[in-house]
Design a protein around this motif. Structure first.
Motif, PDB file in Angstrom:
ATOM      1  N   GLU B 455       5.922  18.262 -62.425  1.00  0.00           N
ATOM      2  CA  GLU B 455       4.983  18.499 -61.335  1.00  0.00           C
ATOM      3  C   GLU B 455       3.610  17.968 -61.677  1.00  0.00           C
ATOM      4  O   GLU B 455       2.944  17.349 -60.855  1.00  0.00           O
ATOM      5  CB  GLU B 455       4.892  20.000 -61.050  1.00  0.00           C
ATOM      6  N   VAL B 456       3.232  18.236 -62.912  1.00  0.00           N
ATOM      7  CA  VAL B 456       1.935  17.735 -63.343  1.00  0.00           C
ATOM      8  C   VAL B 456       1.899  16.224 -63.232  1.00  0.00           C
ATOM      9  O   VAL B 456       0.909  15.622 -62.818  1.00  0.00           O
ATOM     10  CB  VAL B 456       1.637  18.194 -64.784  1.00  0.00           C
ATOM     11  N   ASP B 457       3.054  15.603 -63.537  1.00  0.00           N
ATOM     12  CA  ASP B 457       3.129  14.146 -63.423  1.00  0.00           C
ATOM     13  C   ASP B 457       3.132  13.699 -61.974  1.00  0.00           C
ATOM     14  O   ASP B 457       3.147  12.506 -61.702  1.00  0.00           O
ATOM     15  CB  ASP B 457       4.388  13.613 -64.107  1.00  0.00           C
ATOM     16  N   GLY B 458       3.197  14.613 -61.067  1.00  0.00           N
ATOM     17  CA  GLY B 458       3.067  14.269 -59.664  1.00  0.00           C
ATOM     18  C   GLY B 458       4.364  13.952 -58.956  1.00  0.00           C
ATOM     19  O   GLY B 458       4.372  13.315 -57.909  1.00  0.00           O
ATOM     20  N   ALA B 459       5.476  14.413 -59.505  1.00  0.00           N
ATOM     21  CA  ALA B 459       6.737  14.170 -58.803  1.00  0.00           C
ATOM     22  C   ALA B 459       6.855  15.158 -57.653  1.00  0.00           C
ATOM     23  O   ALA B 459       6.427  16.300 -57.762  1.00  0.00           O
ATOM     24  CB  ALA B 459       7.902  14.356 -59.764  1.00  0.00           C
ATOM     25  N   ASN B 460       7.452  14.722 -56.531  1.00  0.00           N
ATOM     26  CA  ASN B 460       7.666  15.692 -55.457  1.00  0.00           C
ATOM     27  C   ASN B 460       8.952  16.458 -55.721  1.00  0.00           C
ATOM     28  O   ASN B 460       9.699  16.150 -56.652  1.00  0.00           O
ATOM     29  CB  ASN B 460       7.667  15.006 -54.089  1.00  0.00           C
ATOM     30  N   SER B 461       9.231  17.458 -54.882  1.00  0.00           N
ATOM     31  CA  SER B 461      10.341  18.342 -55.252  1.00  0.00           C
ATOM     32  C   SER B 461      11.674  17.610 -55.253  1.00  0.00           C
ATOM     33  O   SER B 461      12.548  17.901 -56.068  1.00  0.00           O
ATOM     34  CB  SER B 461      10.383  19.561 -54.327  1.00  0.00           C
ATOM     35  N   VAL B 464      11.845  15.847 -58.547  1.00  0.00           N
ATOM     36  CA  VAL B 464      12.116  16.790 -59.629  1.00  0.00           C
ATOM     37  C   VAL B 464      13.604  17.120 -59.648  1.00  0.00           C
ATOM     38  O   VAL B 464      14.264  17.098 -60.680  1.00  0.00           O
ATOM     39  CB  VAL B 464      11.300  18.090 -59.440  1.00  0.00           C
TER      40      VAL B 464
END
Lengths: 291, 556, 477
Positions: B455-461, B464
């Motif tokens: 999430e921190v890396d900016g992936a959306n759900s 993920v």
């Protein structure tokens, strides 16, 4: 890599926003509804009059609880309930004792032929069930002929063949293997042998899988029909499923009674399940992990 | 006193403790193993015996592989032949293993050949005795007529059966070999003291057993094929089994070769790897072409019901397992978020699994009745769709959709029948809860850190899920799909309840076909042969599942 | 709780070890003296049983005269009745045990339905544990006879002392001997009662629709059921698609119509199966036509509630279903007049599909077989049979039973209509080789015929059926 999303959006992912929560509940609710609908239908049909049961109503206009009394009487449940309990308890206790011992050995003792024996036994799970009926019938017949207890039409034929369960051993083995070795080492220093270690350390740690086996075996034994019919000649040891089947053969057209009878037979399973469900769901879950 | 000392000595010291450990283990597994042997493995041997006979209600003639030929055509010969070859290949690998062990440890285990040979012979002698004694014991059924049924009478008849002319020598041979085996085993242990002594003995025993099995099977195939030739020639037809043999064997050989090459290619330098890959692919094509050309013509002479049953089973598997897994994965992810009452939902979802299948099938039967007033038809009517025949409907669902849209689809695209679709729904309904709970546990095992990091890396759900959650769940998915596939191949009870002749056999899976052969047509011999065919298919699928999924499983 | 379970398990382990060790020990004594056991091993009886199968009457009677009493002979009887009929049958058996002059004791055991009995006998044939008298349909008995597990009753029925007299034999309805005998003349199935697959007809509703008389031809049948279907189409949601005739395409129902159409399963010289006949084609086309017109439909279970709800003018049922129809009508408070009729053919032929509940004797010793026959004879004697009919609602097998039931017929008018019907028959050729398997094939084919699209398809299915049936005969011969 898509890094363009704003931090604000990210917070939506696993934190719970209201909208998301509502959608979740709706989906779960629909799932629960679908899981339960046949049950509602079964229960509501079981208290309907015959005409209503065959009609298109979902809810009974008046409750006919006497259907249950009628089903109970005609399926001769009072005669068969005790048999079912005895058969189930005997099978379960045998299966538990034997499976726990075997699973412990397979999980924690290294002995020659361990994997070979286990694999061979495991492969029997893949064989179609029909293969077993006739040879096992012959086996119990002969065991009854040459030992001093009769097997056919008696508890041994109904219980003993099911006491050796590779599924139970398999499931318990997964758990026993997870017990840390250090525990055994310290137990050994205390002078405990395998049996004591099993009884005093391993078993108390494994309540959950034991519950699973109790519930699953209970369901299996409680519902078995073809085999009990084959190995009993008199009602002395016939289980409840036989009573229900005789009744369904006769009352097949009276859906309301059939459903009442079927529901009566399910009740003990539901009771057992509700009492053990916590350990049960937990341990089923854990058993699945290291398949 | 002396005795006690003897035992004390026996179980002390390093060796003694080990022996005690072994004995404890054997004692622990004894009851279960004995029971599973009697009620799980003996029946399989029995069924093998039955499958080699013409056995309709009563055993009559020994007909060799005829039941198998009837089921899968001449492929039966080829498969038995392949089993023999497989055993011989097993011998080769075992020998390689022994040689490796010998080299590594610088042992001279050749003395162990003798006990090994003897152990294999003991096994063979026991099977021989079993094979001879079984018919004698079975014949007692007829001798019992009108006899007083006392234990003495039964014992007498049993003794008589086991003392039949053909049985006694087999038993004696077994006893003598057993005696010799024990003596030589002990002697060899005395003279060849090595920690790996037992392993060597076992390996040699396995080698000889596999060798005997391989040679035996090959000879048996040869004999059976010749027999088939003699029979066919008498009728003036050429059964053409040998040519089929050659094409299929070479096809299979080429496939294996291609597979080995492909595997090797990975280890070869990049430039050579390409060429090897090409070569492997070519060989694969040729082999596959040979097989595809030959196998359908061979099995066409087999039992049509079997292939129909297999087709239905495949539909059943494909129509339940993926859906079941997807739904339960979805539900488990929803439940995994800390929603209130998740425990309640968990219990509710699980209820279908603990309900007796026969009872819930009966409920489904009523709900999916063909009546206009049946619950599901009422819902359809509410939606403006005409009522359906459901369990009485043999038409394929794709075909029916096509008809609704005015398309006329070819027969092969009909898909599973609507009746089968109802059965699939029942199956999915039953198992989703079980799968959900197991997925939940799998989710619980994924370190939270990983999701947070992503999430921190900016992936959306979705990302993920796609790149982290799903791969980490692969062991769970593997386990569930394996259990589910085996389950669909063995499923019987609920299908039987929901089955109707009006569905024209479109709901008869392989298990149902076997059941009908066993308990309705009473062809015990043929039904047993079919059971082994199904067993082989399940084993093969398990193996494939292991090979394809097992490798990719990410044990996080 | 814990203690008891541990106790139980300990006891179990012990008993198991004891039980499991014994069989293992048995194969070992190979060497011990042979003489001792030989005495046990050669009881004279098994050889005698072989004699029984060859009808050697004079010898038998001699032996029987020497030992006339059957004191201490126990006969095990497997039947299919539970609940109230089961209790009624048990009462009759108790009476036999108390009053019979031979000292025979009969142990009557309910074994579930006919399918269960078949499974159990098939398993028993493998193990040797069989009852002495078994209740089954003729085709099952014929299957078992073909492997030597059912006895020919001729020697016993014709026995001068214990057999049937000429009068008694003539009292039996004439078709029943043939129905229970194999083509080679062995009498393997003795009828306990009869029943028939009939049409259950709602007279009141039909009259309301303008049909005063039950249909006498196939065309009239079509008219009346289509009228009922049209009537229900106007009644609203619950009645949509109902009405006419509940026809489930099973072998029983299809054959029933085939008989009405004058058809038969066998070829003219009765040597092989033949379904590729004009009658079979007509029957199937007739049913298909009714289906297309929406005059027939199916339920997933017995259709008696539908009949009581006026969702079906006609249903097809065994006469044995009578009490369930009565219950359904009572439950609905429906006062309509209803009863049994036969299916009419195009030319007015009336036919039902008649069944007999058969008793078979399993081979054992002569004494036991004779004792079994004596029980069968007693149970089917007119007076007892009449009492059993009152309990079970089936039909008698003898003229004199009918006379004894005059009052019962008066009280049960619907039942009474079935008496004649059961006599018209015909019955399935149950003793013809492979009938059990052929019947199963017909069951599948009846469904295919019901799904057929045109006459060519029907002909194709019937041709396949004929071919398969004759292949099945080859398999058992």
């Amino acid at each position: 890599m898509d890094n363009r999303q704003s931090p604000k959006q990210k917070s939506h992912l696993f934190s719970v926003s209201t909208r998301r929560k509502i959608v979740t509940y709706i989906i779960l609710g629909v799932g629960a509804f679908i899981s339960l609908v046949p049950f509602f239908w079964m229960i509501s049909t079981s208290v309907m009059s015959l005409g209503e049961a065959l009609g298109s109503t979902f809810f009974p206009s008046e409750l006919h609880f006497e259907n249950y009394a009628e089903a109970w009487r005609r399926a001769q449940f009072s005669e068969y309930f005790l048999n079912s309990f005895l058969i189930t308890i005997i099978t379960l206790s045998g299966e538990l004792v034997f499976s726990i011992l075997a699973a412990y050995a397979f999980a924690r003792i290294d002995f020659p032929g361990r994997n070979f024996i286990f694999t061979v036994m495991l492969s029997t799970m893949m064989i179609p069930a029909m293969v077993f009926t006739i040879p096992n019938f012959l086996t119990v017949t002969w065991l009854g002929r040459i030992t001093s207890i009769p097997w056919i039409n008696n508890w041994p034929a109904l219980t003993i063949p099911f006491m050796g369960s590779i599924f139970s051993i398999f499931m318990l083995r997964q758990f026993f293997a997870q017990v840390p070795d250090e525990l055994y080492d310290s137990a050994q220093i205390d002078g405990a042998g395998h049996l004591r270690f099993l009884l005093q350390v391993v078993l108390p740690l494994s309540k959950a899988p034991v519950m699973v086996i109790i519930v699953l075996s209970f369901i299996g034994t409680w519902n078995s029909l073809a085999w009990p019919m084959l190995v009993t000649n008199t009602p002395d040891w016939r289980p409840i499923s036989v009573g229900l089947m005789n009744f369904v053969n006769e009352a097949g057209q009276e859906i309301n009674l059939t459903m009442a009878g079927a529901f009566i037979t399910i009740v003990p399973i539901l009771i057992i399940y509700f009492f053990t469900q916590k350990q049960f769901t937990e341990s089923i879950a854990r058993s699945g992990l290291k398949g | 006193m002396e005795n006690k000392n003897f035992f004390k000595r026996m179980f002390t010291g390093r060796k003694g403790r080990k022996l005690k450990e072994y004995l404890t283990a054997y004692l622990f597994i004894a009851p279960s193993t004995l029971l599973i042997f009697i009620f799980g493995i003996f029946p399989v041997g029995f069924a093998l015996f039955v499958s080699l006979h013409k056995w309709r209600i009563k055993r009559t003639d020994m007909i060799g592989l005829d039941n198998y030929v009837r089921a899968i055509g001449n492929l039966a010969y080829v498969l038995v032949f392949a089993l023999g070859v497989g055993a011989l290949v097993g011998v080769y690998f075992l020998i390689r293993r022994i040689i490796k062990m010998v080299k590594e440890n610088d042992d001279q285990p050749w003395l162990c050949i003798f006990p090994g040979l003897l152990y294999a012979a003991i096994t063979a002698a026991f099977l021989n005795w079993f094979y001879r004694a079984l018919p004698e014991v079975l014949d007692i059924a007829d001798k019992l007529r009108g006899l007083e049924r006392t234990q003495e009478v039964f014992m007498g008849l049993l003794r008589e059966a086991l003392r039949a002319e053909t049985v006694v020598p087999a038993w004696r041979l077994f006893l003598w070999l057993l005696l010799a085996g024990v003596v030589i085993g002990v002697l060899v242990r005395r003279f060849y003291q090595n920690r790996r002594n037992m392993s060597y003995q076992m390996y040699f025993a396995l080698i000889f057993a596999a060798l005997a099995a391989g040679v035996g099977l090959l000879y048996y195939t040869y004999q059976q094929v010749n027999l088939a030739y003699v029979e066919a020639m008498a009728e003036g037809v050429d059964p053409g089994i040998w040519p089929q043999f050659i094409t299929i064997s070479s096809g299979a050989f080429l496939l294996i070769l291609a597979w080995i090459l492909w595997d090797r290619a990975k280890k070869v330098e990049s430039s050579g790897s390409f060429a090897v890959h090409i070569l492997a692919a070519l060989i694969l094509l040729v082999g596959a072409w040979l097989l595809i050309g030959e196998i359908p013509t061979i099995i066409a002479s087999g039992d049509e019901n079997l292939w129909e049953g297999l087709k239905v089973t495949v539909f059943f598997s494909l129509g339940t397992v993926p859906f079941q897994l997807m739904i339960s994965l979805f539900l488990s992810i929803l439940l995994f978020q800390k929603v209130r009452g998740s425990n309640f939902f968990r219990i509710v979802f699980f209820i279908p699994y603990v309900t007796p299948g026969i009872a819930s099938a009966a409920v489904f039967q009523q709900m999916f009745s063909n009546r206009q007033s049946a619950p599901v038809n009422m819902v359809l009517r509410f939606l403006g769709i005409p009522a359906q025949q459901w369990l009485y409907e043999p038409r394929g669902i794709i075909q029916m959709f096509g008809e609704m849209l005015g398309l006329n689809l070819p027969a092969w695209a009909a898909g599973p029948s609507l009746a089968l679709a109802v059965i699939m729904l029942h199956s999915i309904w039953t198992y989703v809860g079980y799968d959900t709970v197991i997925y939940l546990a799998g989710l619980g095992n994924i370190p939270k850190v990983m999701n947070d990091q992503a999430e921190v890396d900016g992936a959306n759900s979705w990302q993920v899920f796609r790149h982290i959650t799903f791969p980490l769940l692969s062991p769970t998915t593997y386990f569930l799909s394996l259990i589910a596939i085996i389950g669909t191949f063995k499923a019987f009870n609920t299908i039987w309840v929901l089955r109707s002749n009006l569905a024209l056999g479109t709901t008869d899976t392989f298990s149902v076909t076997i059941f009908i052969e066993f308990f309705e047509k009473l062809r015990y011999g043929y039904a047993s042969a079919l059971s082994f065919v199904l067993f082989a298919i399940i084993l093969f699928l398990t193996y494939i599942n292991n090979k394809t999924q097992g490798k990719r499983v990410f044990y996080g | 709780m814990k203690k008891t379970s541990i106790l139980v398990s300990i006891v179990l382990v012990l008993t198991f070890v004891l039980a499991a060790c014994a069989p293992q020990a048995t194969p070992e004594p190979t060497q011990p003296p042979v003489e001792e056991t030989e005495e046990v091993e050669e009881p004279a009886e098994p050889e005698e049983t072989e004699e029984v199968e060859e009808p050697a009457e004079p010898e038998e009677t001699e032996e029987v005269e020497e030992a006339p009493a059957f004191e201490g002979v126990t006969v095990q009887f497997w039947h299919v009745y539970s609940d109230e009929p089961g209790e009624g049958l048990q009462a009759l058996v108790d009476e036999f045990n108390e009053t019979n002059e031979y000292g025979i004791f009969v142990e009557a055991l309910n074994q579930g339905n006919y399918g269960d009995v078949e499974d159990k006998v098939n398993a028993g044939i493998q193990s040797g544990d069989l009852p002495d008298v078994v209740m089954a349909y003729t085709n099952a008995l014929a299957d078992w006879y073909s492997v030597g597990s059912v006895a020919d009753m001729n020697p016993y029925i014709n026995d001068p002392e214990y057999g049937l007299t000429e009068d008694q034999l003539n009292d039996l309805y004439p078709h029943l001997k043939a129905a229970g005998s194999t083509p080679d003349g062995a009498w393997i199935a003795y009828p306990m009662t009869q029943s028939a697959n009939v049409l259950v007809y709602n007279f009141t509703w039909a009259e309301e629709l303008g049909f005063a008389e039950p249909p006498a031809t196939a065309a009239e049948l079509e008219e009346v059921i289509c009228a009922a279907a049209a009537d229900n189409a106007t009644k609203g949601a619950d009645f949509e698609g109902t009405g006419g005739l509940v026809y489930y395409p099973s072998s029983t129902n299809w054959l029933h119509f085939l008989y009405a159409f004058g058809g038969d399963e066998l070829n003219e010289d009765r040597t092989a199966y033949d379904f590729s006949t004009q009658e079979a084609i007509d029957t199937s086309m007739y049913i298909l036509d009714l289906k297309e017109k929406g005059c027939i439909w199916q339920t997933e279970s017995y259709p008696n509630p539908e009949q009581a709800q006026r969702k079906a003018l006609i249903t097809m049922s065994s006469t044995a279903g009578l009490p369930y129809y009565e219950a359904a009508f009572a439950d609905e408070g429906n006062e309509d007049e209803w009863g049994f009729i036969a299916a009419p053919g195009p030319d007015g032929t009336l036919a039902v599909n008649a069944f007999q509940q058969m008793l078979g004797v399993i081979p054992s010793t002569e004494d036991v077989e004779m004792a079994s026959w004596l029980f069968v004879k007693w149970l089917t004697s007119p007076e007892i049979q009449a009492r059993w009919v009152r309990i079970s609602g089936y039909y008698g097998t003898q003229v004199s039973t009918e006379a004894l039931l005059a009052d019962y017929a008066e009280e049960n008018p619907v039942w009474a209509t079935g008496v004649q019907l059961a006599a018209i028959g015909p019955s399935e050729p149950q003793t013809f080789p492979a009938w059990s398997s052929v019947r199963r094939t017909i069951n599948d084919m009846a469904a295919e015929l019901y799904n057929a699209t045109d006459q060519a398809a029907v002909e194709g299915i019937l041709a396949t059926l004929t071919e398969t049936a004759n292949e099945l005969v080859e398999e058992v011969q």
